[in-house]
Design an enzyme around this catalytic site. Structure first.
Site, PDB file in Angstrom:
ATOM      1  N   HIS A   1     121.114  48.869  14.306  1.00  0.00           N
ATOM      2  CA  HIS A   1     121.697  49.611  13.177  1.00  0.00           C
ATOM      3  C   HIS A   1     120.594  50.391  12.484  1.00  0.00           C
ATOM      4  O   HIS A   1     119.404  50.230  12.816  1.00  0.00           O
ATOM      5  CB  HIS A   1     122.394  48.644  12.209  1.00  0.00           C
ATOM      6  CG  HIS A   1     121.432  47.670  11.608  1.00  0.00           C
ATOM      7  ND1 HIS A   1     121.147  46.456  12.173  1.00  0.00           N
ATOM      8  CD2 HIS A   1     120.632  47.748  10.513  1.00  0.00           C
ATOM      9  CE1 HIS A   1     120.240  45.834  11.454  1.00  0.00           C
ATOM     10  NE2 HIS A   1     119.903  46.608  10.439  1.00  0.00           N
TER      11      HIS A   1
ATOM     12  N   HIS B   1     128.182  49.230   5.329  1.00  0.00           N
ATOM     13  CA  HIS B   1     126.787  49.081   4.901  1.00  0.00           C
ATOM     14  C   HIS B   1     125.837  49.874   5.785  1.00  0.00           C
ATOM     15  O   HIS B   1     124.748  50.243   5.372  1.00  0.00           O
ATOM     16  CB  HIS B   1     126.365  47.613   4.926  1.00  0.00           C
ATOM     17  CG  HIS B   1     127.229  46.703   4.122  1.00  0.00           C
ATOM     18  ND1 HIS B   1     127.391  46.858   2.749  1.00  0.00           N
ATOM     19  CD2 HIS B   1     127.988  45.641   4.465  1.00  0.00           C
ATOM     20  CE1 HIS B   1     128.212  45.920   2.307  1.00  0.00           C
ATOM     21  NE2 HIS B   1     128.594  45.176   3.326  1.00  0.00           N
TER      22      HIS B   1
ATOM     23  N   THR C   1     117.508  41.644   5.716  1.00  0.00           N
ATOM     24  CA  THR C   1     117.288  42.490   4.528  1.00  0.00           C
ATOM     25  C   THR C   1     118.565  42.700   3.724  1.00  0.00           C
ATOM     26  O   THR C   1     118.547  43.428   2.731  1.00  0.00           O
ATOM     27  CB  THR C   1     116.706  43.861   4.919  1.00  0.00           C
ATOM     28  OG1 THR C   1     117.678  44.568   5.710  1.00  0.00           O
ATOM     29  CG2 THR C   1     115.407  43.714   5.698  1.00  0.00           C
TER      30      THR C   1
ATOM     31  N   GLU D   1     113.263  50.807   5.051  1.00  0.00           N
ATOM     32  CA  GLU D   1     113.210  49.551   4.296  1.00  0.00           C
ATOM     33  C   GLU D   1     111.765  49.115   4.121  1.00  0.00           C
ATOM     34  O   GLU D   1     111.304  48.896   3.002  1.00  0.00           O
ATOM     35  CB  GLU D   1     114.009  48.468   5.030  1.00  0.00           C
ATOM     36  CG  GLU D   1     115.490  48.798   5.088  1.00  0.00           C
ATOM     37  CD  GLU D   1     116.355  47.582   4.891  1.00  0.00           C
ATOM     38  OE1 GLU D   1     116.446  46.764   5.824  1.00  0.00           O
ATOM     39  OE2 GLU D   1     116.943  47.439   3.788  1.00  0.00           O
TER      40      GLU D   1
ATOM     41  N   HIS E   1     118.964  52.299   8.721  1.00  0.00           N
ATOM     42  CA  HIS E   1     118.870  52.387   7.253  1.00  0.00           C
ATOM     43  C   HIS E   1     118.368  53.781   6.938  1.00  0.00           C
ATOM     44  O   HIS E   1     117.524  54.321   7.658  1.00  0.00           O
ATOM     45  CB  HIS E   1     117.891  51.340   6.722  1.00  0.00           C
ATOM     46  CG  HIS E   1     118.312  49.914   7.014  1.00  0.00           C
ATOM     47  ND1 HIS E   1     119.051  49.167   6.133  1.00  0.00           N
ATOM     48  CD2 HIS E   1     118.110  49.133   8.103  1.00  0.00           C
ATOM     49  CE1 HIS E   1     119.285  47.968   6.664  1.00  0.00           C
ATOM     50  NE2 HIS E   1     118.715  47.925   7.862  1.00  0.00           N
TER      51      HIS E   1
ATOM     52  N   HIS F   1     116.735  49.164  13.223  1.00  0.00           N
ATOM     53  CA  HIS F   1     116.536  47.730  13.450  1.00  0.00           C
ATOM     54  C   HIS F   1     117.275  47.303  14.709  1.00  0.00           C
ATOM     55  O   HIS F   1     118.479  47.536  14.827  1.00  0.00           O
ATOM     56  CB  HIS F   1     117.075  46.912  12.258  1.00  0.00           C
ATOM     57  CG  HIS F   1     116.232  47.050  11.036  1.00  0.00           C
ATOM     58  ND1 HIS F   1     116.701  46.796   9.761  1.00  0.00           N
ATOM     59  CD2 HIS F   1     114.927  47.413  10.899  1.00  0.00           C
ATOM     60  CE1 HIS F   1     115.713  46.999   8.902  1.00  0.00           C
ATOM     61  NE2 HIS F   1     114.634  47.375   9.558  1.00  0.00           N
TER      62      HIS F   1
HETATM   63  S1  BO1 Z   1     118.538  43.298   9.165  1.00  0.00           S
HETATM   64  O1  BO1 Z   1     118.120  43.714  10.495  1.00  0.00           O
HETATM   65  O2  BO1 Z   1     117.613  42.400   8.492  1.00  0.00           O
HETATM   66  N1  BO1 Z   1     118.753  44.581   8.233  1.00  0.00           N
HETATM   67  C1  BO1 Z   1     120.059  42.473   9.342  1.00  0.00           C
HETATM   68  C2  BO1 Z   1     120.752  42.171   8.210  1.00  0.00           C
HETATM   69  C3  BO1 Z   1     121.960  41.514   8.314  1.00  0.00           C
HETATM   70  C4  BO1 Z   1     122.480  41.140   9.536  1.00  0.00           C
HETATM   71  C5  BO1 Z   1     121.773  41.466  10.692  1.00  0.00           C
HETATM   72  C6  BO1 Z   1     120.556  42.144  10.583  1.00  0.00           C
HETATM   73  N2  BO1 Z   1     123.678  40.509   9.508  1.00  0.00           N
HETATM   74  C7  BO1 Z   1     124.381  39.842  10.557  1.00  0.00           C
HETATM   75  C8  BO1 Z   1     125.725  39.406  10.019  1.00  0.00           C
HETATM   76  C9  BO1 Z   1     126.495  38.660  11.069  1.00  0.00           C
HETATM   77  C10 BO1 Z   1     126.561  39.443  12.359  1.00  0.00           C
HETATM   78  C11 BO1 Z   1     125.155  39.830  12.765  1.00  0.00           C
HETATM   79  C12 BO1 Z   1     125.091  40.572  14.080  1.00  0.00           C
HETATM   80  O3  BO1 Z   1     124.528  40.573  11.739  1.00  0.00           O
HETATM   81  O4  BO1 Z   1     125.524  38.540   8.907  1.00  0.00           O
HETATM   82  O5  BO1 Z   1     127.797  38.390  10.609  1.00  0.00           O
HETATM   83  O6  BO1 Z   1     127.147  38.656  13.386  1.00  0.00           O
HETATM   84  O7  BO1 Z   1     125.790  41.784  14.019  1.00  0.00           O
HETATM   85 ZN    ZN Z   2     118.515  46.346   9.045  1.00  0.00          ZN
END
Ligand code: BO1
Ligand code: ZN
Length: 254
Positions: free
Chosen positions: A89, A63, A195, A101, A91, A114
């Site tokens: 990470h 992703h 998100t 985003e 986007h 992010h």
């Molecule tokens: S975000 O920053 O809103 N795009 C975002 C979206 C999803 C996650 C984190 C940030 N997901 C989670 C996973 C967990 C994992 C965690 C840290 O990120 O659901 O399984 O432990 O990596």
């Molecule tokens: Zn994100």
């Protein structure tokens, strides 16, 4: 948690009901209707400068590309509570389209960083992610500029070696604060969600007003290096903006 894709965001709520909630992210930030809040203090980071000897896991999870962060990194100012870093990470869009985003007055930027943190009053990320004040995510808009960005290069130079989903490599530590804008005083703040599925409404968002520049070559490495499970290029990994409902967006500046 892998049975979702950016192809059919309309299906997310079937498996993850929170995705149809009323405090979802991202949003469009309408600068005409933000509320100036002088009590929003500059975001303060501690421990963000890592020695090269500290190796960090960089992974293509199908992703996005995720850099796992040590818990020694923390936000120590700007928020009322303390938050510890977990991961960062990105986007992005495609070679011809931007892929941030959040949008500002409906402008979409080339990409978005992010940096994900959890509130230290909870045991760990998993405990925090179900709490309304559980997470703090810092959002940074990426734009194309004239120079190579040496901080982003620390990540981008490894993408070729993790092109397949679940590919992982260890990269030397560097100054993570270099990925953020110089000015951490100017930002937007609102309450929202993850998100992506499970879309939990546990995020206190900070979106910086100042953007960060990457070269054209760096942006093209970002949008064309990684693959998803079906060996397609991992592109356009951004969610459309969500309704504000009863929320307001605060601004640290006038
Ligand atoms: S975000 O920053 O809103 N795009 C975002 C979206 C999803 C996650 C984190 C940030 N997901 C989670 C996973 C967990 C994992 C965690 C840290 O990120 O659901 O399984 O432990 O990596
Ligand atoms: Zn994100």
């Amino acid at each position: 948690d892998s049975h979702w894709s950016y192809e059919d965001p309309g299906q997310w709520a079937k498996h993850f009901p929170a995705c149809s909630g009323t405090m979802q992210s991202p949003i469009n930030i309408n600068t005409e209707t933000t509320i100036f809040s002088p009590q929003l203090r500059p975001i303060q980071l501690s421990g963000y400068s890592l020695p090269a000897s500290q190796m960090l896991a960089l992974k293509n999870n199908g992703h996005t590309v995720v850099l796992k962060l040590p818990e020694s990194l923390a936000i120590t100012g700007g928020y009322a509570q303390q938050y510890r870093a977990v991961q960062l990470h990105l986007h992005w869009g495609s070679p011809s389209n931007p892929g941030s985003e959040h949008t500002v007055d409906h402008k979409r930027f080339a990409g978005e960083l992010h940096v994900v943190h959890y509130n230290t009053k909870y045991e760990n990320f998993e405990a925090a992610v179900t709490q309304p004040d559980g997470l703090a995510v810092l959002g940074v808009f990426l734009e194309v500029g004239p120079r190579e960005n040496p901080y982003y290069q620390q990540i981008l130079e490894h993408l070729r070696s993790i092109q397949e989903e679940d590919g992982e490599v260890f990269v030397p530590g560097f100054n993570i604060a270099g990925l953020l804008p110089d000015n951490l005083h100017l930002y937007f703040h609102y309450n929202g969600s993850l998100t992506t599925p499970p879309c939990l409404e546990s995020v206190k968002w900070t979106v910086f007003n100042q953007t960060v520049m990457l070269s054209k070559e760096q942006m093209s490495v970002l949008v064309s290096s990684l693959q998803t499970d079906d060996n397609h290029l991992l592109m356009n990994n951004f969610r459309q903006d969500q309704s504000l409902h009863r929320r307001w967006v605060l601004a640290s500046f006038e």
